[in-house]
Enzyme design. Structure first.
Site, PDB file in Angstrom:
ATOM      1  N   PHE A 275       0.952  -1.257  -0.050  1.00  0.00           N
ATOM      2  CA  PHE A 275       0.164  -0.084   0.126  1.00  0.00           C
ATOM      3  C   PHE A 275       0.906   1.110   0.163  1.00  0.00           C
ATOM      4  O   PHE A 275       0.506   2.211  -0.626  1.00  0.00           O
ATOM      5  CB  PHE A 275      -1.069   0.171   1.167  1.00  0.00           C
ATOM      6  CG  PHE A 275      -1.818  -1.194   1.235  1.00  0.00           C
ATOM      7  CD1 PHE A 275      -2.978  -1.175   0.512  1.00  0.00           C
ATOM      8  CD2 PHE A 275      -1.628  -2.390   2.010  1.00  0.00           C
ATOM      9  CE1 PHE A 275      -4.069  -2.413   0.570  1.00  0.00           C
ATOM     10  CE2 PHE A 275      -2.411  -3.562   1.987  1.00  0.00           C
ATOM     11  CZ  PHE A 275      -3.491  -3.391   1.260  1.00  0.00           C
ATOM     12  N   ARG A 276       1.913   1.244   0.766  1.00  0.00           N
ATOM     13  CA  ARG A 276       2.615   2.564   1.111  1.00  0.00           C
ATOM     14  C   ARG A 276       4.209   2.648   0.501  1.00  0.00           C
ATOM     15  O   ARG A 276       4.641   3.580   0.691  1.00  0.00           O
ATOM     16  CB  ARG A 276       2.519   2.917   2.404  1.00  0.00           C
ATOM     17  CG  ARG A 276       1.082   3.063   3.079  1.00  0.00           C
ATOM     18  CD  ARG A 276       1.073   3.321   4.473  1.00  0.00           C
ATOM     19  NE  ARG A 276      -0.166   3.386   4.957  1.00  0.00           N
ATOM     20  CZ  ARG A 276      -1.101   2.245   5.080  1.00  0.00           C
ATOM     21  NH1 ARG A 276      -0.459   0.991   4.936  1.00  0.00           N
ATOM     22  NH2 ARG A 276      -2.337   2.207   5.305  1.00  0.00           N
TER      23      ARG A 276
ATOM     24  N   GLN B 245      -1.260  -8.390   9.040  1.00  0.00           N
ATOM     25  CA  GLN B 245      -1.999  -7.491   8.494  1.00  0.00           C
ATOM     26  C   GLN B 245      -2.718  -7.848   7.298  1.00  0.00           C
ATOM     27  O   GLN B 245      -3.503  -7.284   6.638  1.00  0.00           O
ATOM     28  CB  GLN B 245      -1.507  -6.164   8.401  1.00  0.00           C
ATOM     29  CG  GLN B 245      -1.022  -5.751   9.942  1.00  0.00           C
ATOM     30  CD  GLN B 245       0.246  -4.628   9.744  1.00  0.00           C
ATOM     31  OE1 GLN B 245      -0.234  -3.399   9.780  1.00  0.00           O
ATOM     32  NE2 GLN B 245       1.169  -4.866   9.589  1.00  0.00           N
TER      33      GLN B 245
ATOM     34  N   ASP C 179      -4.737 -12.190   2.868  1.00  0.00           N
ATOM     35  CA  ASP C 179      -4.720 -12.971   1.583  1.00  0.00           C
ATOM     36  C   ASP C 179      -4.616 -14.514   1.793  1.00  0.00           C
ATOM     37  O   ASP C 179      -4.638 -15.319   0.872  1.00  0.00           O
ATOM     38  CB  ASP C 179      -3.382 -12.602   0.728  1.00  0.00           C
ATOM     39  CG  ASP C 179      -2.223 -12.851   1.706  1.00  0.00           C
ATOM     40  OD1 ASP C 179      -2.034 -13.390   2.633  1.00  0.00           O
ATOM     41  OD2 ASP C 179      -1.139 -11.605   1.413  1.00  0.00           O
TER      42      ASP C 179
ATOM     43  N   HIS D 281      -6.679  -8.199  10.075  1.00  0.00           N
ATOM     44  CA  HIS D 281      -7.182  -7.476   9.256  1.00  0.00           C
ATOM     45  C   HIS D 281      -8.151  -8.007   8.527  1.00  0.00           C
ATOM     46  O   HIS D 281      -8.808  -7.768   7.231  1.00  0.00           O
ATOM     47  CB  HIS D 281      -6.360  -6.512   8.136  1.00  0.00           C
ATOM     48  CG  HIS D 281      -5.616  -5.479   9.005  1.00  0.00           C
ATOM     49  ND1 HIS D 281      -4.714  -4.799   8.692  1.00  0.00           N
ATOM     50  CD2 HIS D 281      -5.788  -5.162  10.420  1.00  0.00           C
ATOM     51  CE1 HIS D 281      -4.298  -3.797   9.435  1.00  0.00           C
ATOM     52  NE2 HIS D 281      -4.749  -3.969  10.705  1.00  0.00           N
TER      53      HIS D 281
ATOM     54  N   CYS E 219     -26.156 -13.129  -2.647  1.00  0.00           N
ATOM     55  CA  CYS E 219     -26.278 -14.654  -1.918  1.00  0.00           C
ATOM     56  C   CYS E 219     -27.523 -15.223  -2.676  1.00  0.00           C
ATOM     57  O   CYS E 219     -28.617 -14.485  -3.293  1.00  0.00           O
ATOM     58  CB  CYS E 219     -26.744 -14.483  -0.489  1.00  0.00           C
ATOM     59  SG  CYS E 219     -27.508 -15.893   0.062  1.00  0.00           S
TER      60      CYS E 219
ATOM     61  N   THR F 269       6.182  -4.579   6.667  1.00  0.00           N
ATOM     62  CA  THR F 269       5.278  -3.528   7.138  1.00  0.00           C
ATOM     63  C   THR F 269       5.794  -2.185   7.400  1.00  0.00           C
ATOM     64  O   THR F 269       6.868  -2.065   7.919  1.00  0.00           O
ATOM     65  CB  THR F 269       4.362  -3.989   8.430  1.00  0.00           C
ATOM     66  OG1 THR F 269       3.486  -3.082   8.797  1.00  0.00           O
ATOM     67  CG2 THR F 269       5.310  -4.607   9.615  1.00  0.00           C
ATOM     68  N   SER F 270       5.180  -1.239   7.153  1.00  0.00           N
ATOM     69  CA  SER F 270       5.378   0.235   7.186  1.00  0.00           C
ATOM     70  C   SER F 270       5.223   0.561   8.629  1.00  0.00           C
ATOM     71  O   SER F 270       5.878   1.785   9.221  1.00  0.00           O
ATOM     72  CB  SER F 270       4.606   1.026   6.343  1.00  0.00           C
ATOM     73  OG  SER F 270       3.170   1.089   6.533  1.00  0.00           O
TER      74      SER F 270
ATOM     75  N   ILE G 114      12.633  -9.212   2.120  1.00  0.00           N
ATOM     76  CA  ILE G 114      12.338  -9.921   3.272  1.00  0.00           C
ATOM     77  C   ILE G 114      12.689 -11.277   2.856  1.00  0.00           C
ATOM     78  O   ILE G 114      13.140 -12.348   3.730  1.00  0.00           O
ATOM     79  CB  ILE G 114      11.005  -9.889   3.714  1.00  0.00           C
ATOM     80  CG1 ILE G 114      10.895 -10.386   4.915  1.00  0.00           C
ATOM     81  CG2 ILE G 114       9.929 -10.228   2.812  1.00  0.00           C
ATOM     82  CD1 ILE G 114       9.532 -10.058   5.845  1.00  0.00           C
TER      83      ILE G 114
END
Ligand code: OAD
Ligand code: ZN
Length: 247
Positions: free
Chosen positions: A39-40, A110, A113, A128, A157, A198-199, A238
């Site tokens: 995202f960031r 967070q 997925d 999340h 539905c 993660t930020s 990472i």
């Protein structure tokens, strides 16, 4: 990887060997090597790219936008966020093996997925939410992610016609109480917390980190607001770091 970073990876190996209760706290950067967006980040972040929609990605991920513009929300969700074909990557698999070996006790993520679970991690807290949990707003029936992924427009539905809501947390919503409490319990037990990909900028991250008193390691390819508080900061990809700390 330069020598200083290699030394830091060796130091992290040592910390893991010494730890009584190591917990991994991850974010979107754990899944970028699987082909998902973050995202960031300066370079690739979804929030730093021009939007093709009527609102910014941040606005589109609010309950207000979801309720007022469901067609557009679901188009955005399917195109930008949901990627059921993305496989777990080497970091997800390493964390699952580390859990089986007793080296990591819990993964708090967070990410919604579901890739940690698909890689075999068992003690996973999705603070999340999770794209595999989809619930009819009318009758509460549960649906698999394909019910949202493989239909045009707003998923409904088949029984009551209600909108099928993806089980992800939207901006401004409060995390599920049970999950938040479970995450706090794990953080309180932990003497080594590894925050990766993660930020550390939004909601859950400060809430969890501000109460943590043990050793903190940060693995991220950009600086974070918690770098000065950390015992060790590894600025690298990472996957490359995990290739050096496990097995
Ligand atoms: P961010 O996008 O804020 O942070 C991801 C961080 O990972 C960035 O600093 C990237 O530079 C870094 N990164 C990306 N790929 C990497 C890699 N391969 N190796 C190392 N670092 C890498 O994502 P989160 O911190 O997860 O919330 O964001 C938290 C929440 O904000 C998300 O869960 C989402 C979002 O709004 C909701 O959807 C509720
Ligand atoms: Zn229903």
């Amino acid at each position: 990887m330069d020598e200083i970073t290699q030394d830091k990876c060796r130091e992290l190996r040592g910390m893991l060997a010494q730890a009584g209760y190591a917990v991994f706290f991850g974010g979107a950067g754990v899944s970028t090597d699987s082909g998902l967006v973050d995202f960031r980040s300066q370079k690739r972040g979804l929030y730093n790219r021009p939007s093709e929609y009527s609102a910014s990605p941040e606005e589109m991920l609010t309950p207000k936008f979801y309720e007022e513009n469901p067609e557009e929300f679901f188009d955005f969700y399917r195109t930008k966020l949901l990627n059921l074909a993305a496989p777990p990557n080497s970091v997800h698999y390493a964390l699952a093996e580390m859990e089986r070996a007793g080296v990591i006790k819990c993964v708090i993520t967070q990410n919604a997925d579901n890739l940690h679970q698909r890689a075999g991690s068992e003690n996973v807290i999705d603070i999340h939410g999770n794209v595999y949990i989809n619930t009819c707003e009318g009758c509460g029936r549960r649906f698999p992610p394909e019910a949202v992924a493989d239909c045009p427009g707003v998923p409904r539905c088949g029984v009551c016609g209600g909108v099928i809501r993806p089980g992800i947390l939207l901006f401004g919503e409060v995390p599920d109480m049970k999950l938040a409490m479970a995450a706090i319990r794990e953080i309180n037990r932990s003497d080594l917390l590894i925050a990766g990909g993660t930020s550390l900028k939004v909601s859950s991250a400060p809430r969890l980190l501000d109460r943590y008193r043990g050793k903190l390691v940060i693995i991220n390819d950009e600086p974070t607001p918690y770098d000065s508080r950390a015992d060790l900061v590894i600025n690298a990809g990472i996957s490359e770091v995990f290739a050096r700390i496990w097995p």
